[in-house]
Design an enzyme around this catalytic site. Sequence first.
Site, PDB file in Angstrom:
ATOM      1  CE1 TYR A  72      -9.668   3.195   6.521  1.00 19.03           C
ATOM      2  CE2 TYR A  72      -8.684   4.233   8.430  1.00 19.03           C
ATOM      3  CZ  TYR A  72      -8.636   3.900   7.100  1.00 19.03           C
ATOM      4  OH  TYR A  72      -7.556   4.271   6.347  1.00 19.03           O
ATOM      5  CE  LYS A  73      -7.741  -0.195   4.961  1.00 19.12           C
ATOM      6  NZ  LYS A  73      -8.299   0.434   3.741  1.00 19.12           N
ATOM      7  NE  ARG A  93      -9.859  -2.734  -2.907  1.00 17.17           N
ATOM      8  CZ  ARG A  93      -9.324  -2.036  -1.911  1.00 17.17           C
ATOM      9  NH1 ARG A  93      -8.122  -2.337  -1.439  1.00 17.17           N
ATOM     10  NH2 ARG A  93      -9.962  -1.012  -1.391  1.00 17.17           N
ATOM     11  CG  PHE A 152      -1.980   1.071   1.115  1.00 23.72           C
ATOM     12  CD1 PHE A 152      -2.995   0.981   0.170  1.00 23.72           C
ATOM     13  CD2 PHE A 152      -1.944   2.173   1.938  1.00 23.72           C
ATOM     14  CE1 PHE A 152      -3.952   1.975   0.056  1.00 23.72           C
ATOM     15  CE2 PHE A 152      -2.918   3.169   1.834  1.00 23.72           C
ATOM     16  CZ  PHE A 152      -3.920   3.074   0.889  1.00 23.72           C
ATOM     17  CG  ASP A 198      -0.173  -1.928   6.804  1.00 21.33           C
ATOM     18  OD1 ASP A 198      -1.242  -2.159   7.405  1.00 21.33           O
ATOM     19  OD2 ASP A 198      -0.039  -0.968   6.017  1.00 21.33           O
TER      20      ASP A 198
END
Lengths: 416, 416
Positions: B226-227, B375, B129, B201
């Site tokens: 928050y995912k 995705r 990322f 991560d």
Amino acid sequence: MLTREHCLAADASDELAGLRQQFRLPQDVIYLDGNSLGVLPQAAEERSLQVLRAEWGEGLIRSWNTAGWFELPRRLGNKLAGLIGAGSDEVVITDTTSLNIFKALAAAIRIQQQAAPQRKVIVSERDNFPTDLYMIQGMMDLLQQGYEMRLIDDSLPLEQALNEDVAVLLLSHVNYRTGAMHDMAAVTAQARRHGALTIWDLAHAAGAVPVDLNASEADFAVGCTYKYLNGGPGSPAFIWVAARHQDRFWQPLSGWWGHSRPFDMAADYQPAHGIRRFLCGTQPILSMALVECGLDATLQTSMTALREKSLALTDLFIQLVEQRCAHHPLTLITPRNHAQRGSHVSYRHPQGYAVMQALIARGVIGDYREPEVLRFGITPLYLRHVDVWDAVETLRDILDGANWDQPQFQQRHAVT
Amino acid sequence: MLTREHCLAADASDELAGLRQQFRLPQDVIYLDGNSLGVLPQAAEERSLQVLRAEWGEGLIRSWNTAGWFELPRRLGNKLAGLIGAGSDEVVITDTTSLNIFKALAAAIRIQQQAAPQRKVIVSERDNFPTDLYMIQGMMDLLQQGYEMRLIDDSLPLEQALNEDVAVLLLSHVNYRTGAMHDMAAVTAQARRHGALTIWDLAHAAGAVPVDLNASEADFAVGCTYKYLNGGPGSPAFIWVAARHQDRFWQPLSGWWGHSRPFDMAADYQPAHGIRRFLCGTQPILSMALVECGLDATLQTSMTALREKSLALTDLFIQLVEQRCAHHPLTLITPRNHAQRGSHVSYRHPQGYAVMQALIARGVIGDYREPEVLRFGITPLYLRHVDVWDAVETLRDILDGANWDQPQFQQRHAVT
């Protein structure tokens, strides 16, 4: 002699009195700690439900665009700008004051490394808010490049601390403990004459006193939105960078939100143009959205009007303590000179901690700061003259009501 | 051949089906983007009103103690710990993933400076990322100490990238684009054999796949809430530090909340014992408080059960695309091997951006990532087998319904 009736009359003719209705204040409390955590704007509940239900719940990921989340740090920064003498697109709301100090400090150090690499001293104030000093120490420890911190105090005044070794001057505009205020324009000019860059911490100034960053020719400023700006507990902070510095380099906390084209997903960081490069990671949208409620309440008046009422109320507080508590060992540590006073009033008392606990138990909420300091924040948006009367009267009653020399009052405790 | 009835039957016997009731999902939407922003827990509205009305509005500054704000980063960290194989008081919820990477990276570099100062390479993955890479670049640029970043990719596999120059290996456990998952224990052991410290991560792993940080003998981990953890837009991130590293040094973002005695207001930073030293400035309390609602929903089941359903749903997605969209140029880029798969499924399609826009317009919300990638995030807490059927059926209908070779579908846009 001032009386409670004088205070009621002053409230009756107070042109800002209506602003109190913008906030939801607890019953039976006189809140004199708005310099630590501001109060709840009436608009905050509806706004939070809007963010929860419509933006998060219904909009979900689409709200980054449709609810304007991506533009929030800059849009709110532009709302704040007018209160601190900043221009358009010079401020973003983001992260915490501590982190924004780190960014500004890194940026200032980088400018000096290019312009005057022999400058290795960061000047601050021994009585500055500690986190400012801690962030300097963290930076120096990380860099391992021979930087040192020089702290001004009674034995080392600013004029002696500034010389050709100084890279950066980092000061709080209003001192968190004493309420003493620096002359931003004069101090900034003094620093510049010595070749130092200035970072101003506006935590106790933004929304509390008039600030004019651009007119003062300051270089960087940071501050918080949860004190006088009533943004909510821990609401994101702000950073201002003079336009002349914004495009000169990275800041090291170079996360995705500061990238020029974040959705290209490129492996190399390319900073965005302007103030956006001072953003880093994903911001807490709900806490940030509520910053707007506090800002909107403040923007219904002017910093000139707020300052006038703030000085009237802090003058009143000082006068009443003199008039009604003169026989108690209270030592005013806030300057009497208006030009040097922020928007809170502080006293030392040998049993300060116990006295403040007694005040809080009676609903007069100020706070205590080491050593021995009773601190009373005056937020003119929602405080009345009669609140000041009633607070001082409660203080007098508490001081009169006990023998404060007794041992049980002498203990100290850290308080939050 | 699988049918919609098979999916309905699978839902009827799904032991996790009831968890869907914990969330408030929009009507007429199949939400396959929980790997970018999770959904709204039912409990969040009441909790947010409690924070606003009782804690902020009524409690005001007292809530730092009475409402437990000061302990929130650690208390919520302890709730999260069990989901990622961390021990008690090894995790705090704080700041952003990007900032926590900076802290972990600084800490890892400091350990190596003391143990093996010749190690000057930070290894990551070209397809990591981007913010992870940006934070490495920001750190290297700040330090000016000759560090370099080495990126693994098809031409440079991990075993070739690791040597005696490597200080730190920073990898995402699950790749944000492809959904490919590293074997954390094996890769960590491999790094250790070469003397490198690991930072994981977990942004696309926490709450999505079983993670066992301590069993893997990892050094540092960061991630987001928050995912898959449904903490709310931009809710604060987390950082985990192996107990053996926590007391060895400062991290450079040394704000007041990481101080051992923050309310002494001392001028010198003294780090707190343990994980608390990885805290920095004042946290956004409202956004942080809601993290608990998402965590509590997840804690009603186990990562084992969630993983089982996640694999069933991603398998189903892959099967259905093969069965129903075989004649379209969709290229699966997510590993078929369960051991290498996270909890989302990604395909390349030459007109990926336009196809995803069409899906979103029909209420099937996945997202698009450069280059050409569709995705689809699979969150087993609230997704049903029939949702997967309906999503693939909509995809098939869209792909069948237009000539996707036409020029108007070829344009690309950055999306949030």
